[in-house]
Design an enzyme around this catalytic site. Structure first.
Site, PDB file in Angstrom:
ATOM      1  N   HIS A  68     -61.459  72.651  18.495  1.00 57.38           N
ATOM      2  CA  HIS A  68     -61.963  71.882  17.360  1.00 57.38           C
ATOM      3  C   HIS A  68     -60.990  70.783  16.964  1.00 57.38           C
ATOM      4  O   HIS A  68     -59.790  70.860  17.240  1.00 57.38           O
ATOM      5  CB  HIS A  68     -62.234  72.806  16.178  1.00 57.38           C
ATOM      6  CG  HIS A  68     -63.424  73.688  16.389  1.00 57.38           C
ATOM      7  ND1 HIS A  68     -63.934  74.485  15.399  1.00 57.38           N
ATOM      8  CD2 HIS A  68     -64.210  73.897  17.474  1.00 57.38           C
ATOM      9  CE1 HIS A  68     -64.989  75.145  15.853  1.00 57.38           C
ATOM     10  NE2 HIS A  68     -65.160  74.808  17.114  1.00 57.38           N
ATOM     11  N   GLU A  70     -59.714  69.872  14.088  1.00 59.52           N
ATOM     12  CA  GLU A  70     -58.621  70.296  13.202  1.00 59.52           C
ATOM     13  C   GLU A  70     -57.570  71.077  13.981  1.00 59.52           C
ATOM     14  O   GLU A  70     -56.366  70.910  13.763  1.00 59.52           O
ATOM     15  CB  GLU A  70     -59.163  71.148  12.047  1.00 59.52           C
ATOM     16  CG  GLU A  70     -60.197  70.453  11.187  1.00 59.52           C
ATOM     17  CD  GLU A  70     -61.636  70.645  11.668  1.00 59.52           C
ATOM     18  OE1 GLU A  70     -62.551  70.389  10.874  1.00 59.52           O
ATOM     19  OE2 GLU A  70     -61.860  71.038  12.833  1.00 59.52           O
ATOM     20  N   CYS A  96     -64.642  74.997  10.031  1.00 55.91           N
ATOM     21  CA  CYS A  96     -65.261  76.305  10.254  1.00 55.91           C
ATOM     22  C   CYS A  96     -64.290  77.404   9.814  1.00 55.91           C
ATOM     23  O   CYS A  96     -63.186  77.129   9.357  1.00 55.91           O
ATOM     24  CB  CYS A  96     -65.602  76.454  11.735  1.00 55.91           C
ATOM     25  SG  CYS A  96     -64.136  76.603  12.798  1.00 55.91           S
ATOM     26  N   CYS A  99     -60.905  77.252  11.885  1.00 58.07           N
ATOM     27  CA  CYS A  99     -60.060  76.117  11.486  1.00 58.07           C
ATOM     28  C   CYS A  99     -59.538  76.302  10.066  1.00 58.07           C
ATOM     29  O   CYS A  99     -58.393  75.955   9.770  1.00 58.07           O
ATOM     30  CB  CYS A  99     -60.827  74.809  11.618  1.00 58.07           C
ATOM     31  SG  CYS A  99     -61.128  74.349  13.342  1.00 58.07           S
TER      32      CYS A  99
END
Length: 177
Positions: A68, A70, A96, A99
């Protein structure tokens, strides 16, 4: 947020395209976008089985090889020895669960996001997600601004309403759409 939107243009995911920027003392310290790990075939080239199979949005993240945005920003900072404690994150998508945990553990102070993402399903898990996000010292806040690339960045939501419904994009906390 404009820089996070520019960074996401490098994303190579068949689902959402996300960009993230980490800022400390008004300086960009790291950026990240979602996609396969360095050296691994990109999603659009068949590198991610989850994406290739068209797995339902919001499921199968535990077996997805994509990193992801992040997470990539955190990993890049670590790779180059950049301290992130107290930094602010600007992400084109609300982080999410995974993260959120990583950013909280890294002692990020604030998260600003453009598009909303919300977990769906078990009410206890949703409550836990809300509690985790409430632990950031300066909170997690949505930014209201025009996104000219919204349809490109969020293809599952805009082209397949039923998939968007299943991935938790219904608002339980903000007024994203």
């Amino acid at each position: 947020m404009n820089i996070a939107m520019a960074v996401r243009k490098k994303a190579d995911c068949m689902g959402r395209r996300v960009g993230a920027v980490m800022v400390k003392e008004n300086r960009i310290i790291s950026t990240g976008y979602n996609g396969t790990p360095e050296g691994v075939e990109n999603c659009t080239e068949g590198g991610c089985v989850r994406c290739k199979k068209g797995t339902a949005a919001g499921t199968g993240y535990d077996v997805c090889i994509c990193v992801h945005a992040e997470q990539n920003a955190l990993i890049t900072a670590a790779r180059f020895g950049i301290a992130v404690e107290g930094a602010v994150v600007y992400s084109t998508l609300r982080p999410c669960f995974d993260c959120t945990k990583a950013l909280l553990q890294a002692k990020i102070s604030t998260i600003y996001y453009l598009d909303d993402w919300n977990p769906k399903g078990d009410e206890d898990l949703i409550a836990q997600y809300k509690l985790l996000q409430a632990r950031f010292p300066e909170r997690v806040q949505q930014v209201q601004m025009d996104d000219p690339d919204e349809d490109w960045a969020n293809p599952r939501r805009t082209s397949q309403p039923e998939a968007a419904e299943s991935n938790g994009n219904d608002d339980f906390q903000s007024s994203a759409r």
